[in-house]
Design an enzyme around this catalytic site. Structure first.
Site, mmCIF file in Angstrom:
data_model
loop_
_atom_site.group_PDB
_atom_site.id
_atom_site.type_symbol
_atom_site.label_atom_id
_atom_site.label_comp_id
_atom_site.label_asym_id
_atom_site.label_seq_id
_atom_site.Cartn_x
_atom_site.Cartn_y
_atom_site.Cartn_z
ATOM 1 N N GLY A 195 29.396 88.758 -24.784
ATOM 2 C CA GLY A 195 29.267 87.812 -25.891
ATOM 3 C C GLY A 195 29.837 86.483 -25.431
ATOM 4 O O GLY A 195 31.043 86.378 -25.161
ATOM 5 N N GLY A 196 28.964 85.509 -25.309
ATOM 6 C CA GLY A 196 29.403 84.207 -24.796
ATOM 7 C C GLY A 196 29.347 83.138 -25.857
ATOM 8 O O GLY A 196 29.035 81.982 -25.588
ATOM 9 N N GLY A 197 29.660 83.521 -27.079
ATOM 10 C CA GLY A 197 29.658 82.559 -28.177
ATOM 11 C C GLY A 197 30.997 81.848 -28.278
ATOM 12 O O GLY A 197 31.645 81.551 -27.269
ATOM 13 N N GLN A 198 31.418 81.606 -29.527
ATOM 14 C CA GLN A 198 32.654 80.839 -29.750
ATOM 15 C C GLN A 198 33.883 81.547 -29.188
ATOM 16 O O GLN A 198 34.670 80.947 -28.457
ATOM 17 C CB GLN A 198 32.853 80.622 -31.259
ATOM 18 C CG GLN A 198 31.764 79.819 -31.930
ATOM 19 C CD GLN A 198 31.909 78.335 -31.666
ATOM 20 O OE1 GLN A 198 31.975 77.893 -30.516
ATOM 21 N NE2 GLN A 198 31.977 77.559 -32.717
ATOM 22 N N ARG A 213 30.562 85.864 -39.531
ATOM 23 C CA ARG A 213 30.312 85.687 -40.968
ATOM 24 C C ARG A 213 29.896 84.266 -41.297
ATOM 25 O O ARG A 213 30.265 83.330 -40.609
ATOM 26 C CB ARG A 213 31.609 85.967 -41.742
ATOM 27 C CG ARG A 213 31.903 87.408 -41.890
ATOM 28 C CD ARG A 213 32.958 87.585 -42.960
ATOM 29 N NE ARG A 213 34.310 87.408 -42.471
ATOM 30 C CZ ARG A 213 35.368 87.396 -43.282
ATOM 31 N NH1 ARG A 213 35.211 87.504 -44.578
ATOM 32 N NH2 ARG A 213 36.577 87.278 -42.776
ATOM 33 N N ARG A 260 33.083 91.007 -44.018
ATOM 34 C CA ARG A 260 32.858 91.522 -42.660
ATOM 35 C C ARG A 260 31.870 92.689 -42.695
ATOM 36 O O ARG A 260 31.056 92.852 -41.800
ATOM 37 C CB ARG A 260 34.178 91.981 -42.039
ATOM 38 C CG ARG A 260 35.141 90.833 -41.755
ATOM 39 C CD ARG A 260 36.433 91.330 -41.130
ATOM 40 N NE ARG A 260 37.386 90.241 -40.931
ATOM 41 C CZ ARG A 260 38.316 89.894 -41.807
ATOM 42 N NH1 ARG A 260 38.425 90.527 -42.960
ATOM 43 N NH2 ARG A 260 39.153 88.906 -41.541
ATOM 44 N N ASN A 263 25.172 94.100 -36.498
ATOM 45 C CA ASN A 263 26.088 94.228 -35.362
ATOM 46 C C ASN A 263 26.135 95.642 -34.787
ATOM 47 O O ASN A 263 26.435 95.825 -33.616
ATOM 48 C CB ASN A 263 27.481 93.724 -35.751
ATOM 49 C CG ASN A 263 27.514 92.207 -35.830
ATOM 50 O OD1 ASN A 263 26.510 91.556 -35.526
ATOM 51 N ND2 ASN A 263 28.643 91.641 -36.199
ATOM 52 N N SER A 319 34.193 92.372 -32.237
ATOM 53 C CA SER A 319 33.053 92.230 -33.154
ATOM 54 C C SER A 319 33.314 92.943 -34.487
ATOM 55 O O SER A 319 33.896 94.020 -34.504
ATOM 56 C CB SER A 319 31.795 92.832 -32.523
ATOM 57 O OG SER A 319 31.635 92.394 -31.195
ATOM 58 N N HIS A 340 40.616 96.354 -40.806
ATOM 59 C CA HIS A 340 40.502 94.895 -40.734
ATOM 60 C C HIS A 340 39.577 94.414 -41.846
ATOM 61 O O HIS A 340 38.464 93.982 -41.624
ATOM 62 C CB HIS A 340 39.945 94.508 -39.358
ATOM 63 C CG HIS A 340 39.935 93.032 -39.114
ATOM 64 N ND1 HIS A 340 41.022 92.224 -39.368
ATOM 65 C CD2 HIS A 340 38.985 92.209 -38.618
ATOM 66 C CE1 HIS A 340 40.714 90.980 -39.042
ATOM 67 N NE2 HIS A 340 39.479 90.943 -38.591
HETATM 68 N N1 APR Z 1 24.485 91.356 -26.213
HETATM 69 C C1 APR Z 1 25.340 90.390 -25.845
HETATM 70 N N2 APR Z 1 25.600 89.311 -26.595
HETATM 71 C C2 APR Z 1 24.959 89.210 -27.757
HETATM 72 C C3 APR Z 1 24.068 90.183 -28.226
HETATM 73 C C4 APR Z 1 23.834 91.303 -27.385
HETATM 74 N N3 APR Z 1 22.983 92.265 -27.745
HETATM 75 N N4 APR Z 1 23.601 89.781 -29.425
HETATM 76 C C5 APR Z 1 24.192 88.622 -29.721
HETATM 77 N N5 APR Z 1 25.012 88.266 -28.709
HETATM 78 C C6 APR Z 1 25.818 87.063 -28.556
HETATM 79 C C7 APR Z 1 25.207 85.844 -29.206
HETATM 80 O O1 APR Z 1 24.157 85.316 -28.394
HETATM 81 C C8 APR Z 1 26.412 84.916 -29.301
HETATM 82 O O2 APR Z 1 26.492 84.034 -28.197
HETATM 83 O O3 APR Z 1 27.068 87.202 -29.204
HETATM 84 C C9 APR Z 1 27.603 85.873 -29.319
HETATM 85 C C10 APR Z 1 28.449 85.793 -30.572
HETATM 86 O O4 APR Z 1 29.004 84.543 -30.614
HETATM 87 P P1 APR Z 1 29.195 83.700 -31.964
HETATM 88 O O5 APR Z 1 27.940 83.782 -32.775
HETATM 89 O O6 APR Z 1 29.677 82.345 -31.592
HETATM 90 O O7 APR Z 1 30.316 84.521 -32.738
HETATM 91 P P2 APR Z 1 31.907 84.526 -32.495
HETATM 92 O O8 APR Z 1 32.530 83.521 -33.390
HETATM 93 O O9 APR Z 1 32.196 84.471 -31.045
HETATM 94 O O10 APR Z 1 32.271 85.965 -33.089
HETATM 95 C C11 APR Z 1 31.804 87.138 -32.482
HETATM 96 O O11 APR Z 1 33.598 88.469 -33.347
HETATM 97 O O12 APR Z 1 35.265 88.002 -34.935
HETATM 98 C C12 APR Z 1 34.018 88.606 -34.693
HETATM 99 O O13 APR Z 1 32.938 88.487 -36.839
HETATM 100 C C13 APR Z 1 32.930 87.970 -35.516
HETATM 101 O O14 APR Z 1 31.288 89.663 -35.103
HETATM 102 C C14 APR Z 1 31.697 88.354 -34.744
HETATM 103 C C15 APR Z 1 32.178 88.362 -33.292
#
Ligand code: APR
Length: 321
Positions: free
Chosen positions: A10-13, A83, A89, A96, A120, A176
């Site tokens: 997961g390379g998001g936030q 969210r 959640r 998810n 997640s 949580h």
């Molecule tokens: N495999 C890998 N990465 C994935 C997949 C997958 N199948 N599906 C989605 N992603 C990636 C998305 O492309 C995105 O870059 O997961 C990343 C999630 O990043 P954000 O949307 O920025 O979310 P973030 O704030 O990082 O939170 C991630 O943690 O705290 C929890 O509730 C929050 O479930 C969420 C998770």
């Protein structure tokens, strides 16, 4: 000594902040995985280009292929949707769970000996699902929630009492979600009970209780408070920092006692569920679960929280996720 290999799924936030913190602390080499093309490559390149100014010597690689996480020592999972305002959640469950299933299969195939920390949401269900799909032993699969919830609770206490947060020890147990259990009786400032300090400050036990209740309530809703302000996603700095605390405890075999979403096999009277409890983390992952004594009220709140977790897991099974 070779450097540790850490895979971030997961390379998001949160994934981005995790990468930067691991680099700054030089905890190991990072492979940042995401399904979005170029995103993890862009983030790792950006962070790596600060290596001269930040002075770190680790390798950071972005990828869209699971094979690159091969033989990772530690895996931290944030894949999944965050969210939006108004969502709980638990509303993330269906989406998810599908993502977590694919992640568990990828990790099982390429990093079968790794220790896994899941962030997640909905957390307790996602950890359960990962364990089920991967078949990993329970000491190597855990969730991050309690470290963050406790950090939030500790911050509110420090701000209220006008003391350094470094001296505040306060733990939040349970699932949580809105039923989490901030432990008031055990909360202290360098050993001095927080309730005693509040009673001294307000010279009125009822007022002290009211102030504490408000802090407990704010802790339970703290994630939502941030979501409401950010509007486009959920908290990411503090969840990342909290997971890094756990990662560091494992990678450096620190034996830290932290509230961790751990698998309970009879402890606290819970059989076969993941719930937030005091846990000693070291090189083997979950090394001990510390069963502290809860009074009747605390036990009732804990049981209520466990019920919310078992219901969520049952929903997941009912939906065939
Ligand atoms: N495999 C890998 N990465 C994935 C997949 C997958 N199948 N599906 C989605 N992603 C990636 C998305 O492309 C995105 O870059 O997961 C990343 C999630 O990043 P954000 O949307 O920025 O979310 P973030 O704030 O990082 O939170 C991630 O943690 O705290 C929890 O509730 C929050 O479930 C969420 C998770």
């Amino acid at each position: 000594m070779s450097r540790k290999k850490i895979a971030l799924i997961g390379g998001g936030q949160i994934g981005g902040v995790l990468t930067q913190l691991i680099a700054l602390k030089e905890l190991g080499d990072v492979v940042l995985f995401d399904i979005v093309e170029d995103l993890p490559q862009g983030k790792t390149l950006d962070i790596a280009e600060a290596s001269r100014v930040d002075g770190f010597d680790v390798s950071l690689k972005g990828t869209n292929e699971y094979k690159d996480i091969k033989d990772s020592d530690l895996v931290i999972i944030t894949a999944g949707l965050p969210r939006k305002p108004g969502m709980s959640r638990d509303d993330l469950l269906t989406t998810n769970a599908k993502i977590m299933r694919s992640v568990a299969e990828g990790v099982k195939e390429f990093a079968p000996d790794s220790i896994v920390i899941i962030i997640s949401n909905p957390l307790d269900a996602m950890v359960t699902l990962f364990k089920k799909v991967s078949g990993f032993p329970v000491n190597r699969v855990m969730g991050q929630a309690g470290v963050l919830d406790s950090s939030r609770f500790s911050s509110f206490i420090a701000w209220e009492l006008g003391v350094s947060v470094k001296d505040v020890n306060a733990m939040v147990l349970g699932g949580h979600g809105d039923t989490m259990v901030p432990l008031i009786r055990y909360a202290n400032v360098n050993g001095v009970p927080v309730m005693e300090m509040l009673e001294r400050k307000y010279k009125d036990a009822a007022k002290a209780k009211e102030v504490m209740d408000a802090m407990v309530q704010r802790t339970k809703m703290a994630g939502g408070e941030v979501v409401k302000l950010l509007k486009t996603g959920s908290a990411f700095y503090s969840p990342a920092s909290s997971a890094i605390t756990m990662a560091e405890a494992i990678l450096k075999d620190e034996k830290r006692l932290l509230p961790v979403c751990s698998y309970l096999d009879g402890e606290f009277g819970v059989d076969g569920y993941y719930v937030g409890v005091p846990t000693v983390l070291g090189e083997k992952g979950v090394e001990q679960i510390i069963e502290l004594t809860l009074d009747n009220d605390e036990q009732a709140m804990f049981d209520n929280s466990v019920n919310a977790v078992t219901k969520l897991v049952a929903d997941m099974e009912r939906l065939g996720l």
